[in-house]
Write a protein that holds these residues in place. Structure first.
Motif, PDB file in Angstrom:
ATOM      1  N   GLN A  47       1.499 -47.382  -8.718  1.00 34.24           N
ATOM      2  CA  GLN A  47       0.485 -46.606  -7.743  1.00 34.24           C
ATOM      3  C   GLN A  47      -0.175 -47.572  -6.705  1.00 34.24           C
ATOM      4  OE1 GLN A  47       0.164 -43.642  -7.321  1.00 34.24           O
ATOM      5  NE2 GLN A  47       1.434 -42.686  -9.291  1.00 34.24           N
ATOM      6  N   ALA A  48      -0.575 -48.661  -7.158  1.00 31.92           N
ATOM      7  CA  ALA A  48      -1.354 -49.561  -6.183  1.00 31.92           C
ATOM      8  C   ALA A  48      -0.697 -49.853  -4.802  1.00 31.92           C
ATOM      9  CB  ALA A  48      -1.960 -50.837  -7.048  1.00 31.92           C
ATOM     10  N   CYS A  49       0.560 -50.332  -4.940  1.00 32.91           N
ATOM     11  CA  CYS A  49       1.246 -50.687  -3.862  1.00 32.91           C
ATOM     12  C   CYS A  49       2.318 -49.727  -3.317  1.00 32.91           C
ATOM     13  CB  CYS A  49       1.933 -52.167  -3.760  1.00 32.91           C
ATOM     14  SG  CYS A  49       3.065 -52.382  -5.073  1.00 32.91           S
ATOM     15  N   LEU A  77     -14.260 -49.334  -5.929  1.00 32.86           N
ATOM     16  CA  LEU A  77     -14.386 -47.829  -5.497  1.00 32.86           C
ATOM     17  C   LEU A  77     -13.015 -47.539  -4.692  1.00 32.86           C
ATOM     18  CD1 LEU A  77     -18.110 -47.716  -3.894  1.00 32.86           C
ATOM     19  CD2 LEU A  77     -17.097 -46.898  -5.960  1.00 32.86           C
ATOM     20  N   HIS A  78     -12.633 -46.484  -5.102  1.00 31.37           N
ATOM     21  CA  HIS A  78     -11.511 -45.805  -4.147  1.00 31.37           C
ATOM     22  C   HIS A  78     -11.938 -45.793  -2.670  1.00 31.37           C
ATOM     23  CE1 HIS A  78      -8.861 -42.632  -2.529  1.00 31.37           C
ATOM     24  NE2 HIS A  78      -7.912 -42.845  -3.586  1.00 31.37           N
ATOM     25  N   THR A  91      -5.138 -53.848  -2.364  1.00 32.89           N
ATOM     26  CA  THR A  91      -3.796 -53.487  -2.194  1.00 32.89           C
ATOM     27  C   THR A  91      -3.663 -51.935  -1.534  1.00 32.89           C
ATOM     28  OG1 THR A  91      -3.040 -55.218  -3.681  1.00 32.89           O
ATOM     29  CG2 THR A  91      -1.285 -53.518  -2.975  1.00 32.89           C
ATOM     30  N   ALA A  92      -4.396 -51.169  -2.869  1.00 37.16           N
ATOM     31  CA  ALA A  92      -4.345 -49.630  -2.427  1.00 37.16           C
ATOM     32  C   ALA A  92      -5.096 -49.125  -1.582  1.00 37.16           C
ATOM     33  CB  ALA A  92      -4.908 -48.992  -3.995  1.00 37.16           C
ATOM     34  N   ASN A  93      -6.263 -49.885  -1.307  1.00 36.22           N
ATOM     35  CA  ASN A  93      -7.293 -49.600  -0.151  1.00 36.22           C
ATOM     36  C   ASN A  93      -6.732 -49.955   1.231  1.00 36.22           C
ATOM     37  OD1 ASN A  93      -8.841 -48.094  -1.795  1.00 36.22           O
ATOM     38  ND2 ASN A  93     -10.579 -49.535  -1.954  1.00 36.22           N
ATOM     39  N   ILE A  94      -5.908 -50.781   1.180  1.00 37.65           N
ATOM     40  CA  ILE A  94      -5.261 -51.074   2.560  1.00 37.65           C
ATOM     41  C   ILE A  94      -4.425 -49.990   3.128  1.00 37.65           C
ATOM     42  CG2 ILE A  94      -3.687 -52.665   3.675  1.00 37.65           C
ATOM     43  CD1 ILE A  94      -4.992 -55.033   2.666  1.00 37.65           C
ATOM     44  N   ARG A  95      -3.755 -49.570   1.997  1.00 34.93           N
ATOM     45  CA  ARG A  95      -2.699 -48.717   2.374  1.00 34.93           C
ATOM     46  C   ARG A  95      -3.363 -47.289   2.480  1.00 34.93           C
ATOM     47  NH1 ARG A  95      -1.233 -45.450  -1.232  1.00 34.93           N
ATOM     48  NH2 ARG A  95      -1.583 -46.635  -3.030  1.00 34.93           N
ATOM     49  N   ARG A  96      -4.524 -46.940   1.893  1.00 37.17           N
ATOM     50  CA  ARG A  96      -5.245 -45.715   1.837  1.00 37.17           C
ATOM     51  C   ARG A  96      -5.981 -45.778   3.370  1.00 37.17           C
ATOM     52  NH1 ARG A  96      -7.263 -46.600  -3.936  1.00 37.17           N
ATOM     53  NH2 ARG A  96      -5.729 -45.596  -5.165  1.00 37.17           N
ATOM     54  N   ARG A  97      -6.348 -46.910   3.781  1.00 33.77           N
ATOM     55  CA  ARG A  97      -7.058 -46.863   4.915  1.00 33.77           C
ATOM     56  C   ARG A  97      -6.109 -46.738   6.323  1.00 33.77           C
ATOM     57  NH1 ARG A  97      -8.929 -49.286   9.161  1.00 33.77           N
ATOM     58  NH2 ARG A  97     -11.164 -49.273   9.849  1.00 33.77           N
ATOM     59  N   ARG A  98      -5.040 -47.579   5.993  1.00 30.98           N
ATOM     60  CA  ARG A  98      -4.036 -47.599   7.077  1.00 30.98           C
ATOM     61  C   ARG A  98      -3.305 -46.147   7.108  1.00 30.98           C
ATOM     62  NH1 ARG A  98      -0.225 -51.103   9.406  1.00 30.98           N
ATOM     63  NH2 ARG A  98       1.859 -50.103   9.767  1.00 30.98           N
ATOM     64  N   GLY A  99      -3.072 -45.396   5.953  1.00 31.96           N
ATOM     65  CA  GLY A  99      -2.662 -44.344   5.984  1.00 31.96           C
ATOM     66  C   GLY A  99      -1.363 -44.261   5.854  1.00 31.96           C
ATOM     67  N   ALA A 100      -0.647 -45.274   5.740  1.00 33.03           N
ATOM     68  CA  ALA A 100       0.879 -45.731   5.416  1.00 33.03           C
ATOM     69  C   ALA A 100       0.813 -47.101   4.572  1.00 33.03           C
ATOM     70  CB  ALA A 100       1.353 -45.719   6.645  1.00 33.03           C
ATOM     71  N   ALA A 127      -9.316 -56.459 -11.167  1.00 31.43           N
ATOM     72  CA  ALA A 127      -9.486 -55.112 -10.282  1.00 31.43           C
ATOM     73  C   ALA A 127      -9.568 -55.374  -8.798  1.00 31.43           C
ATOM     74  CB  ALA A 127     -10.598 -54.477 -10.710  1.00 31.43           C
ATOM     75  N   ARG A 128     -10.045 -56.490  -8.524  1.00 32.38           N
ATOM     76  CA  ARG A 128     -10.165 -56.591  -7.147  1.00 32.38           C
ATOM     77  C   ARG A 128      -8.754 -56.560  -6.147  1.00 32.38           C
ATOM     78  NH1 ARG A 128     -11.913 -59.601  -2.374  1.00 32.38           N
ATOM     79  NH2 ARG A 128     -10.128 -61.094  -1.873  1.00 32.38           N
ATOM     80  N   PHE A 129      -7.765 -56.949  -6.860  1.00 32.64           N
ATOM     81  CA  PHE A 129      -6.417 -57.352  -6.124  1.00 32.64           C
ATOM     82  C   PHE A 129      -5.417 -55.928  -5.663  1.00 32.64           C
ATOM     83  CE2 PHE A 129      -7.921 -61.307  -7.044  1.00 32.64           C
ATOM     84  CZ  PHE A 129      -7.776 -61.977  -6.116  1.00 32.64           C
ATOM     85  N   PRO A 130      -5.491 -55.120  -7.297  1.00 29.77           N
ATOM     86  CA  PRO A 130      -4.837 -54.118  -6.922  1.00 29.77           C
ATOM     87  C   PRO A 130      -5.479 -53.104  -5.993  1.00 29.77           C
ATOM     88  CG  PRO A 130      -5.161 -54.407  -9.434  1.00 29.77           C
ATOM     89  CD  PRO A 130      -5.626 -55.588  -8.582  1.00 29.77           C
ATOM     90  N   THR A 131      -6.922 -53.050  -6.218  1.00 28.23           N
ATOM     91  CA  THR A 131      -7.668 -52.300  -5.161  1.00 28.23           C
ATOM     92  C   THR A 131      -7.471 -52.805  -3.661  1.00 28.23           C
ATOM     93  OG1 THR A 131      -9.410 -52.121  -7.098  1.00 28.23           O
ATOM     94  CG2 THR A 131     -10.132 -51.500  -4.842  1.00 28.23           C
TER      95      THR A 131
END
Ligand code: ADP
Ligand code: MG
Ligand code: MG
Length: 630
Positions: free
Chosen positions: A170-172, A10-11, A192-201, A186-190
């Motif tokens: 797109q992920a990192c 999930l995004h 990566t991306a979700n850490i960035r999205r949650r952090r907001g940066a 899928a776990r790893f790009p997700t």
């Protein structure tokens, strides 16, 4: 890391809606394990190491190395003996277990089956590690080799990947590394991306540059594409994320792409596991400093020697509010640390533990704490878990949202395994014959299997001494944090001091409690080899020798183990260098080095060649290994 489950990740926008669901079921899953296994006794000492490798392609003609992103081509072959054994197709236990790691250029190996408790097991570790290195190399593409450098010195520099890719994923969304550097599962790009999205940066990693005589001051990195406008996040670098006088990195790969040496022990019951967890916590920063082997990041010499802070920053998913930079509005609390950091609390209830050692204001989830307490978990363990559970689950697979909490521990592990701390308390997997375990996670991987075996054996023997003599290493947890910071400093082993406890024997207890609990700043030499004064700390190595004296170990085995202990002893006294000092010196003495902190492709080529030559025993490096024969 176990084998990975598959599904639709999930995004972050969707995942966060299920955070409480995962946490709540995660705790139910823990409780189910706890109820079934809390009274289980007499599990054997079983233990194992994990070694991670960087796979590098060496082009001898062009005198050029590149990170090889081809590990997934060879993994199935390496894993076949394990699969055949598990499927009953073969009676032959696998020699080694192979796992992918965060980086597509990384490989992890563990012994095929855990080692046992005997001294004979200890002397087999080095050969097992050598065999694993050989096995890995034997299946690799021509030119590819596994090296046990903590990181590839020019990770994130142009033209360093095989096959090559542009940093535009797109992920990192990194300016330096492409998504193709990440494990494709899928776990790893997700993650990566979700850490960035949650952090907001993007994550923001700044390691101080090592200022050499030709390094500009201030150092403003000319290799950062300051004006790139491919992603919105690109502007972060010039808006302050990239600090002057620092090596700036902007992606999870710079941290989670580092290799370490980890040791997992099975304790005989839950109480012993909790005790070992506590006793190993103050040892973790000491071992980080002693194993320091990471003086180079993104093509520059750094003014630090170890990886830990880079990884901590590389997965720091805290929002601005949680980092205390903005008033709390959308988030629940300000959080003092990244998910990857030193532990915040001791958890043992044996009679050497005192509340005053837990002197950090512990953050924990009140509801989860209450649920655990209502279900018979004691205060310290409930707080430990409720503390881990302040974090959000980062990767949720849609198909795996609803699980049987008596059968699965996926939701528990979702939170547990993304709290990457110096020590980890591991409950038994449900319905397995595996017991309560503790993982020691701070050590950096060493260039040779001789060293990796030495440090592994050292930690195992230290745990035996702790249990056999009832040693008490407690110091306030805030001092352990201070030691973590000290451990990063360049040359910390010889130049710095670390807090350690003086009186580690319960039997020495005198009436003055203050004296009993005294700790002070000690040199590494004092901590490892002992203080000279009468009532000083006896030192890890003398304690281990006393333990060995109390057993009936045969002479040959004793000699072999002593060789390992001597290496650790000499590292601590400064007679031998750490890997970090050795690698830094290799750069500084390289004919191509311009004394400007830059670690060029040609220097990197020689570092990799040298690392491999040392590991293969082709060259001797007395400053690193003394007269030990790797
Ligand atoms: P991680 O949590 O790091 O993914 P793993 O579950 O892959 O850990 O296990 C890693 C280590 O634990 C390996 O070194 C392995 O040999 C060791 N190990 C496996 N089973 C046991 C056991 N029952 N007791 C102790 N160590 C074990
Ligand atoms: Mg690993
Ligand atoms: Mg591990």
């Amino acid at each position: 890391m176990g084998l990975l489950s598959l599904g639709t990740p999930l995004h972050w926008n969707d995942a966060q809606k299920y955070a409480d669901h995962i946490r709540s079921h995660g705790i139910d899953q823990f409780l189910s394990i706890y109820r079934a296994r809390k009274d289980q006794q007499k599990d054997n000492l079983l233990w194992g190491d994990e070694i991670e490798y960087v796979v590098v392609n060496v082009d001898k003609e062009k005198q050029k190395t590149k990170l090889s992103l081809r590990v997934f081509d060879i993994l199935p072959g390496l894993q076949q003996p394990e699969l055949d054994y598990n499927a009953g197709k073969s009676k032959q236990e696998p020699e080694a277990l192979w796992r992918p790691e965060y980086g597509r250029y990384m490989l992890e190996s563990t012994p095929g089956v855990p080692y046992g408790a005997t001294f004979k097991d200890l002397v087999q570790v080095e050969n097992n590690m050598k065999r694993r290195r050989q096995l890995a190399k034997s299946v690799m593409h021509p030119g590819d080799i596994p090296v046990t450098l903590v990181n590839y010195p020019r990770l994130g520099c142009p033209n360093e990947l095989l096959p090559d890719h542009e940093p535009n994923g797109q992920a990192c969304q990194s300016m330096f590394v492409p998504d193709e550097i990440i494990n494709p599962h899928a776990r790893f790009p997700t993650l990566t991306a979700n850490i960035r999205r949650r952090r907001g940066a993007k994550v923001e990693i700044n390691m101080p540059i090592y200022h050499d005589k030709n390094t500009p001051k201030p150092f403003v990195d000319p290799t950062i594409p300051w004006d790139r406008e491919l992603f919105d996040h690109d502007k972060e670098a010039k808006e302050g994320a990239a600090k002057p006088d620092h090596i700036y990195m902007d992606a999870m790969a710079f941290g989670m792409g580092c290799c370490c040496l980890q040791i997992t022990f099975q304790a005989c019951n839950i109480d012993e596991a909790r005790r070992l967890y506590d006793q190993l916590a103050p040892v973790a920063p000491i071992m980080l400093a002693l194993t320091a082997a990471t003086p180079i990041f993104r093509g520059y010499l750094a003014d630090v020697d170890s990886r830990w802070n880079v990884i901590a920053a590389s997965v720091d998913d805290r929002t601005k509010e949680e980092r205390g930079l903005e008033p709390l509005k959308n988030n629940r609390r300000v959080i003092n640390k990244s998910r990857y950091d030193s532990i915040d609390a001791y958890i043992s209830t044996d009679d050497t533990y005192k509340d005053k050692y837990n002197d950090l204001d512990l953050l924990y989830d009140e509801d989860i704490y209450k649920k655990l307490m209502d279900n018979g978990v004691d205060d310290l363990l409930a707080k430990h878990l409720a503390h881990l559970f302040i974090r959000d689950p980062l990767v949720i697979f849609e198909e795996l949202l609803n699980l049987d909490d008596e059968q699965s521990s996926d939701h528990f592990e979702n939170i547990q395994s993304t709290n990457w701390q110096t020590v980890r308390f591991k409950p038994p997997p449900p319905h397995s014959n595996i017991g309560w375990r503790v993982e020691f996670r701070s050590m950096e991987v060493q260039l040779t299997d001789f060293e990796n075996a030495a440090f592994s054996v050292f930690i195992v023997l230290l745990t035996r001494a702790i249990l056999s003599f009832g040693l008490n290493f407690y110091i306030p947890i805030t001092k352990v944090d201070e030691n973590m910071r000290t451990a990063h400093r360049r040359g910390a082993v010889t130049k710095d001091k670390f807090y350690f406890r003086k009186n580690v024997f319960e039997s020495n207890n005198n009436k003055n409690e203050e004296d009993n609990d005294a700790f002070e700043l000690m040199t590494m030499n004092e901590i490892v080899n002992g203080q000279n004064e009468e009532d000083g700390f006896p030192g890890f190595i003398p304690l281990i020798h006393s333990y060995l004296n109390s057993t009936n170990i045969d002479i040959e085995t004793r000699c072999k183990l002593t060789k390992y202990l001597d290496l650790i002893s000499k590292r601590a006294s400064g007679e031998l260098m750490t890997g970090a000092t050795y690698l830094r010196q290799l750069v500084k003495r390289h004919p191509d080095y311009q004394h400007d902190s830059v670690v060029s492709p040609s220097i990197t080529y020689d570092i990799v060649r040298t690392a491999d030559d040392i590991a293969q025993g082709h060259i001797r490096v007395p400053e690193l290994l003394g007269d030990f024969d790797p």
